[in-house]
Design a protein around this motif. Structure first.
Motif, PDB file in Angstrom:
ATOM      1  N   ASN A 186      34.506 -14.484   9.515  1.00  0.00           N
ATOM      2  CA  ASN A 186      35.398 -14.097   8.438  1.00  0.00           C
ATOM      3  C   ASN A 186      36.595 -13.301   8.998  1.00  0.00           C
ATOM      4  O   ASN A 186      37.730 -13.492   8.572  1.00  0.00           O
ATOM      5  CB  ASN A 186      34.638 -13.267   7.399  1.00  0.00           C
ATOM      6  CG  ASN A 186      35.502 -12.987   6.189  1.00  0.00           C
ATOM      7  OD1 ASN A 186      36.191 -13.885   5.694  1.00  0.00           O
ATOM      8  ND2 ASN A 186      35.517 -11.738   5.735  1.00  0.00           N
ATOM      9  N   ALA A 187      36.316 -12.468   9.998  1.00  0.00           N
ATOM     10  CA  ALA A 187      37.405 -11.664  10.588  1.00  0.00           C
ATOM     11  C   ALA A 187      38.451 -12.540  11.270  1.00  0.00           C
ATOM     12  O   ALA A 187      39.612 -12.167  11.363  1.00  0.00           O
ATOM     13  CB  ALA A 187      36.825 -10.653  11.583  1.00  0.00           C
ATOM     14  N   ILE A 188      38.051 -13.693  11.725  1.00  0.00           N
ATOM     15  CA  ILE A 188      39.010 -14.564  12.425  1.00  0.00           C
ATOM     16  C   ILE A 188      39.141 -15.899  11.703  1.00  0.00           C
ATOM     17  O   ILE A 188      39.334 -16.947  12.325  1.00  0.00           O
ATOM     18  CB  ILE A 188      38.612 -14.791  13.901  1.00  0.00           C
ATOM     19  CG1 ILE A 188      37.166 -15.270  13.990  1.00  0.00           C
ATOM     20  CG2 ILE A 188      38.816 -13.546  14.730  1.00  0.00           C
ATOM     21  CD1 ILE A 188      36.885 -15.949  15.306  1.00  0.00           C
ATOM     22  N   ARG A 189      39.067 -15.845  10.355  1.00  0.00           N
ATOM     23  CA  ARG A 189      39.067 -17.111   9.606  1.00  0.00           C
ATOM     24  C   ARG A 189      40.387 -17.860   9.763  1.00  0.00           C
ATOM     25  O   ARG A 189      40.450 -19.056   9.548  1.00  0.00           O
ATOM     26  CB  ARG A 189      38.705 -16.889   8.135  1.00  0.00           C
ATOM     27  CG  ARG A 189      39.640 -15.947   7.407  1.00  0.00           C
ATOM     28  CD  ARG A 189      39.106 -15.608   6.017  1.00  0.00           C
ATOM     29  NE  ARG A 189      39.983 -14.631   5.382  1.00  0.00           N
ATOM     30  CZ  ARG A 189      39.974 -13.329   5.652  1.00  0.00           C
ATOM     31  NH1 ARG A 189      39.116 -12.827   6.535  1.00  0.00           N
ATOM     32  NH2 ARG A 189      40.812 -12.518   5.053  1.00  0.00           N
ATOM     33  N   HIS A 190      41.446 -17.162  10.179  1.00  0.00           N
ATOM     34  CA  HIS A 190      42.742 -17.814  10.353  1.00  0.00           C
ATOM     35  C   HIS A 190      42.863 -18.479  11.711  1.00  0.00           C
ATOM     36  O   HIS A 190      43.901 -19.020  12.045  1.00  0.00           O
ATOM     37  CB  HIS A 190      43.869 -16.786  10.155  1.00  0.00           C
ATOM     38  CG  HIS A 190      43.708 -15.533  10.981  1.00  0.00           C
ATOM     39  ND1 HIS A 190      42.580 -14.719  10.941  1.00  0.00           N
ATOM     40  CD2 HIS A 190      44.542 -14.947  11.874  1.00  0.00           C
ATOM     41  CE1 HIS A 190      42.733 -13.701  11.775  1.00  0.00           C
ATOM     42  NE2 HIS A 190      43.908 -13.821  12.353  1.00  0.00           N
ATOM     43  N   ILE A 191      41.808 -18.395  12.510  1.00  0.00           N
ATOM     44  CA  ILE A 191      41.885 -18.947  13.869  1.00  0.00           C
ATOM     45  C   ILE A 191      40.892 -20.092  14.020  1.00  0.00           C
ATOM     46  O   ILE A 191      39.757 -20.017  13.534  1.00  0.00           O
ATOM     47  CB  ILE A 191      41.612 -17.824  14.904  1.00  0.00           C
ATOM     48  CG1 ILE A 191      42.827 -16.895  14.945  1.00  0.00           C
ATOM     49  CG2 ILE A 191      41.321 -18.385  16.289  1.00  0.00           C
ATOM     50  CD1 ILE A 191      42.603 -15.605  15.642  1.00  0.00           C
ATOM     51  N   ASN A 192      41.335 -21.136  14.702  1.00  0.00           N
ATOM     52  CA  ASN A 192      40.494 -22.313  14.861  1.00  0.00           C
ATOM     53  C   ASN A 192      39.475 -22.112  15.982  1.00  0.00           C
ATOM     54  O   ASN A 192      39.838 -21.852  17.116  1.00  0.00           O
ATOM     55  CB  ASN A 192      41.427 -23.498  15.184  1.00  0.00           C
ATOM     56  CG  ASN A 192      40.668 -24.792  15.277  1.00  0.00           C
ATOM     57  OD1 ASN A 192      39.592 -24.941  14.686  1.00  0.00           O
ATOM     58  ND2 ASN A 192      41.218 -25.724  16.041  1.00  0.00           N
ATOM     59  N   VAL A 193      38.176 -22.231  15.648  1.00  0.00           N
ATOM     60  CA  VAL A 193      37.117 -22.015  16.635  1.00  0.00           C
ATOM     61  C   VAL A 193      36.584 -23.356  17.113  1.00  0.00           C
ATOM     62  O   VAL A 193      36.238 -24.221  16.317  1.00  0.00           O
ATOM     63  CB  VAL A 193      35.979 -21.171  16.019  1.00  0.00           C
ATOM     64  CG1 VAL A 193      34.820 -21.050  16.995  1.00  0.00           C
ATOM     65  CG2 VAL A 193      36.497 -19.797  15.635  1.00  0.00           C
ATOM     66  N   ARG A 194      36.524 -23.532  18.424  1.00  0.00           N
ATOM     67  CA  ARG A 194      36.145 -24.824  18.986  1.00  0.00           C
ATOM     68  C   ARG A 194      34.656 -24.972  19.283  1.00  0.00           C
ATOM     69  O   ARG A 194      34.078 -26.032  19.144  1.00  0.00           O
ATOM     70  CB  ARG A 194      36.920 -25.047  20.288  1.00  0.00           C
ATOM     71  CG  ARG A 194      38.337 -25.503  20.085  1.00  0.00           C
ATOM     72  CD  ARG A 194      38.394 -26.916  19.547  1.00  0.00           C
ATOM     73  NE  ARG A 194      37.661 -27.888  20.329  1.00  0.00           N
ATOM     74  CZ  ARG A 194      38.190 -28.662  21.261  1.00  0.00           C
ATOM     75  NH1 ARG A 194      39.457 -28.589  21.516  1.00  0.00           N
ATOM     76  NH2 ARG A 194      37.455 -29.516  21.930  1.00  0.00           N
ATOM     77  N   MET A 195      34.051 -23.922  19.776  1.00  0.00           N
ATOM     78  CA  MET A 195      32.668 -24.053  20.234  1.00  0.00           C
ATOM     79  C   MET A 195      32.007 -22.704  20.050  1.00  0.00           C
ATOM     80  O   MET A 195      32.630 -21.672  20.267  1.00  0.00           O
ATOM     81  CB  MET A 195      32.722 -24.359  21.729  1.00  0.00           C
ATOM     82  CG  MET A 195      31.832 -25.448  22.207  1.00  0.00           C
ATOM     83  SD  MET A 195      32.228 -25.769  23.927  1.00  0.00           S
ATOM     84  CE  MET A 195      30.629 -25.528  24.618  1.00  0.00           C
TER      85      MET A 195
END
Ligand code: ASP
Ligand code: MG
Length: 472
Positions: free
Chosen positions: A413-422
């Protein structure tokens, strides 16, 4: 007798001023009634320069190699002269330095003739850095009224014969430490020895691998045993994250061995994880301290961390990574398939950081390196392969993350604006890591640090420092 091993890195002995600070720190411990055993690195950058001299000689550049050696000789002589004024002592010390550099020059000349640099000769060449620095530091201590006694580390750190990454032989080290260090400390002397270097049972010089002086400190600490191992460096200790990314990063006052090892593996530059194992085995606390800010209490690394109200202790970032996606053309979980994939990485000696699998594909992360096209070509014989660079791994470390409900949700939730790959939360209970684009790394760290270190537990983090920052 409360023995303490004090290890000083290259920047803590880089010039006369640094050696003076180091001497004052050691004198302070003696004044507190402690019995120190001092381990020092080569002066800053010396190991790199010795390696360059060796490489030049091995290419036949005799003049270039000898020029590096001559500059190093002058630097060590100048440092000695600035520190040691007693005429007999300085004559003796300069004579020692000259003899060592004469024999180094002889090795370099021989190397320039035979043009073959073996790991064994490389270890001999780099060993001069710690052999000379430790002798200068011991003399400087004596000048400042510390009863220092120089000890050749190669007589104590006995290893196998894997040059450049020798494995220490614990039982022999314990025996040698009892024979050679104990009698000195019993007489009230302060032994001073080089880190990083050792010798095999035949007396041939070996090294423990780059950065190996911390390892020496922990080995000596374990062998004596000492009540604590102090690693003196040029940072205040382990921080909640890289202060260059988050200026409000806090010093972590206390952390467990396991957490510190995870952080070291994922790129926090403070300690090499294997180095603290001899201390872990004997339950000896390791302190990371700053020789430029000696009154700071640093970070204490202990077996069992005290309970912490904050879920995480620290956030590490590792950049310059690549993701390789291997999409199986036959069933992934077929017997032997994964071992074929890993055999290829093994063949190219390419370590894999993180792995995740699905029914039809495997994603792996590795340090970006120039072998990737060749690795991908080989993997291409087994499967469809894609690889992509410029990735970063964020690693969040904290005791018992898995025991806390909803932690992953809070993190993402803290980094919901960032795309996480793995994502990986597999092997260790205390580490949650995920892969993102390198360009997003700093923003992700800032967002996570703001979310999880808003109300830091004062028992674990140095919140006083943040208060000062706000007040000023
Ligand atoms: N001098 C060695 C190196 O630079 C060992 C050390 O400093 O820990 O790798
Ligand atoms: Mg180091």
């Amino acid at each position: 007798m409360s023995m303490v091993v004090m290890k000083f890195g290259g920047t803590s002995v880089e010039d006369p001023a640094a050696i003076g600070r180091t001497a004052a720190i050691v004198a302070g411990r003696v004044a507190l009634g402690k019995t120190p055993v001092v381990v020092v690195s080569a002066m800053a950058k010396v190991t790199d320069q010795l390696l360059r001299a060796g490489a030049a000689a091995a290419l036949g550049d005799r003049t270039g190699a000898l020029a590096i050696s001559s500059r190093l000789r002058a630097r060590h002589r100048d440092t000695a002269c600035a520190l040691v004024k007693n005429p007999a002592d300085i004559a003796d010390l300069l004579n020692f330095i000259d003899l060592k550099f004469d024999s180094l020059d002889e090795v370099l000349r021989g190397l320039a003739a035979i043009l073959e640099l073996t790991p064994r000769i490389s270890d001999l060449i780099v060993s001069y850095g710690e052999r000379v620095s430790s002798r200068i530091v011991a003399a400087a201590f004596r000048e400042l009224s510390i009863a220092a006694a120089h000890v050749d580390a190669r007589e104590i750190i006995i290893t196998d014969s894997q040059f450049q990454k020798a494995i220490p032989l614990d039982a022999l080290i314990e025996k040698r430490a009892a024979e050679k260090l104990r009698p000195l400390t019993n007489q009230g002397k302060v032994p001073v020895m080089g880190g990083f270097i050792g010798s095999n049972e035949a007396g041939i010089t070996t090294t423990l691998g780059r950065g190996g002086s911390d390892f020496t400190g922990a080995l000596i600490g374990g062998a004596l045993p000492a009540e604590a191992i102090e690693i003196w460096t040029d940072v205040d200790g382990i921080m909640t994250t890289d202060p260059r990314i988050c200026p409000d990063a806090l010093r972590v006052k206390v952390i467990s061995f396991e957490e510190a090892a995870e952080l070291a593996y994922f790129g926090a530059k403070v300690l090499h994880p294997a180095t603290i194992l001899p201390a872990v085995k004997k339950n000896i606390p390791v302190l990371v301290l700053n020789s430029r800010n000696a009154s700071n209490e640093g970070t204490r690394i202990i077996s069992l961390a005290p309970h912490c109200k904050s879920p995480f202790k620290s956030i590490a970032v590792k950049k310059k990574l690549s993701i390789i996606d291997v999409v199986a053309s036959r069933m992934l979980m077929t017997h032997g398939y994964l071992s074929e994939v890993f055999a290829i990485f093994d063949k190219f000696q390419c370590p894999v950081d993180m792995v995740s699998t699905s029914e039809v594909s495997i994603s792996l992360t590795v340090d970006s390196n120039d072998k990737l096209p060749a690795i991908a070509a080989e993997l291409g014989k087994l499967a469809d392969v894609k690889y992509e660079g410029k990735k970063a791994l964020i690693c969040m470390v904290g005791e018992d993350i898995r025991g806390q409900n909803g932690m992953a949700a809070q993190v993402f939730n803290a980094i919901r604006h960032i795309n996480v790959r793995m994502i990986s939360q597999g092997a260790s209970e205390i580490n949650m890591s995920f892969m993102i684009e390198e360009d997003d790394a700093e923003e992700a760290v800032r967002a996570l640090h703001a979310a999880f270190f808003q109300h830091p537990d004062p028992a674990i983090f140095d919140v006083g420092a943040r208060k000062k920052l706000v007040d000023s």
